[in-house]
Design a protein around this motif. Structure first.
Motif, PDB file in Angstrom:
ATOM      1  N   UNK A 137      85.425  83.081  51.519  1.00 15.69           N
ATOM      2  CA  UNK A 137      85.996  82.423  52.696  1.00 15.69           C
ATOM      3  C   UNK A 137      86.511  81.018  52.392  1.00 15.69           C
ATOM      4  N   UNK A 138      86.463  80.634  51.147  1.00 21.13           N
ATOM      5  CA  UNK A 138      86.932  79.316  50.727  1.00 21.13           C
ATOM      6  C   UNK A 138      87.178  79.372  49.225  1.00 21.13           C
ATOM      7  N   UNK A 139      87.802  78.371  48.667  1.00 23.08           N
ATOM      8  CA  UNK A 139      87.909  78.246  47.218  1.00 23.08           C
ATOM      9  C   UNK A 139      86.615  77.612  46.715  1.00 23.08           C
ATOM     10  N   UNK A 140      86.029  78.203  45.685  1.00 19.97           N
ATOM     11  CA  UNK A 140      84.711  77.762  45.221  1.00 19.97           C
ATOM     12  C   UNK A 140      84.666  76.312  44.758  1.00 19.97           C
ATOM     13  N   UNK A 154      75.098  75.798  40.002  1.00 23.69           N
ATOM     14  CA  UNK A 154      75.050  76.126  38.574  1.00 23.69           C
ATOM     15  C   UNK A 154      73.642  75.892  38.025  1.00 23.69           C
ATOM     16  N   UNK A 155      73.037  74.768  38.375  1.00 25.62           N
ATOM     17  CA  UNK A 155      71.695  74.451  37.857  1.00 25.62           C
ATOM     18  C   UNK A 155      70.633  75.371  38.456  1.00 25.62           C
ATOM     19  N   UNK A 166      79.562  83.549  40.329  1.00 28.46           N
ATOM     20  CA  UNK A 166      80.987  83.474  40.004  1.00 28.46           C
ATOM     21  C   UNK A 166      81.645  82.446  40.912  1.00 28.46           C
ATOM     22  N   UNK A 167      82.249  81.448  40.303  1.00 31.35           N
ATOM     23  CA  UNK A 167      82.973  80.404  41.029  1.00 31.35           C
ATOM     24  C   UNK A 167      84.462  80.651  40.830  1.00 31.35           C
ATOM     25  N   UNK A 186      76.559  81.423  34.887  1.00 30.53           N
ATOM     26  CA  UNK A 186      77.717  81.134  35.737  1.00 30.53           C
ATOM     27  C   UNK A 186      78.998  81.568  35.047  1.00 30.53           C
ATOM     28  N   UNK A 187      79.809  82.315  35.767  1.00 26.75           N
ATOM     29  CA  UNK A 187      81.166  82.668  35.339  1.00 26.75           C
ATOM     30  C   UNK A 187      82.129  81.827  36.158  1.00 26.75           C
TER      31      UNK A 187
END
Length: 368
Positions: A137-140, A154-155, A166-167, A186-187
């Motif tokens: 629903x948004x850009x990561x 991420x942490x 996934x971002x 994290x990808x």
């Protein structure tokens, strides 16, 4: 992120996260009792969508923080899990479904890192693989320059063994992520398109070259990558243009660093056409050869989709024969004609993606 108006829900605590947001935005906040004030400002604008992109509402998520992707009837779903961290976007892509999805569109940031953490801990203790993304629903990464949230995620994911974060982005907002110990959990993914489409339909996004350079930088820090060609847009010579983009991917990063590539053609709810015509006078994106699909979205005629898909898949496989390529929301016939197989069983496509995640990332294979 350029924000002209900043609203903050009075229910949001004035803590380190909120103060950090305010200091980065450099816009005097207006504290409001509820969302009505925000909606009124947006709805009374001549162009509510454009107004919403410069009006940020910091609030709390009053719904589900984590939920399964609803998918689309009649088309194969990848069993993704959505982490609901905000809504809408500051970039302005003509084809963006969010313009028609939200009523009204509101750029929301959901404060509460502790709440995010508590919800994620419940997922981390389950005996299965989860692929979790914030880009539904948004850009990561539009939030990376103003918020502690991407770093926190991420942490947090780095400390567990069964979930992949996934971002997905069209930005190059990666600086705060580069020094982190992500522990292979994290990808970082980029939505890609041709130079023509980025120039004409993706206003305010990073250039193709900049996205690929950013991918190279995160790869150098050990992050795994993904790429998403969605939407593929059919126009004269598009096949050759997409092949050029694919060539550039493999000139910038190693195939071994890519966990998957997804592909899907432009599809839209019929009511989006009016919004595109009103907001993007020069766009011709919705005037292709479309037919109403089984999911009540306009889709390119199937033979046109299959023709383009075959060329793109063949091109990717020339560079990376073993790379997992999958369709976002396509049916059995398209899978069979383009891939030579169809993930027929419930959850089968999701299982393929889980296996790729385990192979490329530091997830425990015990959970497969």
């Amino acid at each position: 992120m350029k924000i002209d108006t900043l609203f903050i829900d009075k229910a949001v605590p004035r803590d380190f996260e909120t103060d950090y947001l305010i200091s980065r935005l450099k816009t005097d906040p207006q504290w409001v009792e509820d969302s009505k004030t925000v909606y009124d400002v947006i709805n009374t604008a001549d162009d509510p969508v454009s107004k919403a992109k410069k009006t940020l509402y910091i609030t709390q998520n009053k719904g589900a923080v984590i939920k399964a992707c609803p998918g689309t009837s009649y088309y194969t779903c990848c069993d993704y899990t959505i982490l609901h961290t905000g809504t809408f976007c500051t970039m302005d892509c003509s084809y963006c479904i969010l313009q028609a999805y939200f009523h009204p569109p509101v750029l929301q940031y959901f404060a509460g890192l502790e709440t995010l953490g508590h919800n994620l801990e419940k997922i981390f203790t389950q005996n299965k693989i989860f692929r979790i993304g914030t880009g539904e629903y948004t850009d990561s990464l539009i939030w990376e320059k103003i918020s502690l949230q991407p770093k926190f995620l991420v942490e947090t994911f780095a400390r567990q063994n069964n979930c992949l974060l996934e971002l997905k982005t069209k930005t190059v907002n990666i600086d705060s992520l580069l020094p982190l110990d992500h522990n292979g959990k994290t990808v970082i993914a980029w939505s890609l398109n041709t130079l023509d489409i980025i120039r004409s339909e993706e206003k305010g996004t990073a250039s193709l070259k900049a996205r690929l350079e950013a991918a190279r930088r995160v790869e150098s820090k050990g992050y795994k990558l993904a790429f998403h060609f969605d939407p593929l847009v059919i126009y004269p010579d598009c096949e050759n243009q997409y092949k050029k983009v694919i060539k550039q991917i493999f000139e910038h990063v190693r195939s071994e660093s890519i966990v998957w590539i997804s592909i899907g053609t432009f599809r839209f709810m019929p009511k989006l056409k009016q919004i595109i015509e009103k907001r993007f006078n020069d766009s011709t994106i919705c005037y292709g050869e479309f037919i109403l699909g089984l999911d009540n979205k306009m889709r390119y005629f199937k033979p046109l989709r299959i023709k383009l898909y075959k060329q793109i898949i063949s091109c990717i496989k020339e560079y990376a024969p073993n790379l997992l390529v999958y369709f976002c929301m396509e049916d059995e016939e398209v899978w069979e004609k383009c891939m030579g197989f169809f993930p027929k069983k419930e959850g089968e496509l999701g299982h393929y993606l889980d296996k790729s995640a385990v192979t490329h990332c530091s997830l425990n294979p015990h959970f497969l």
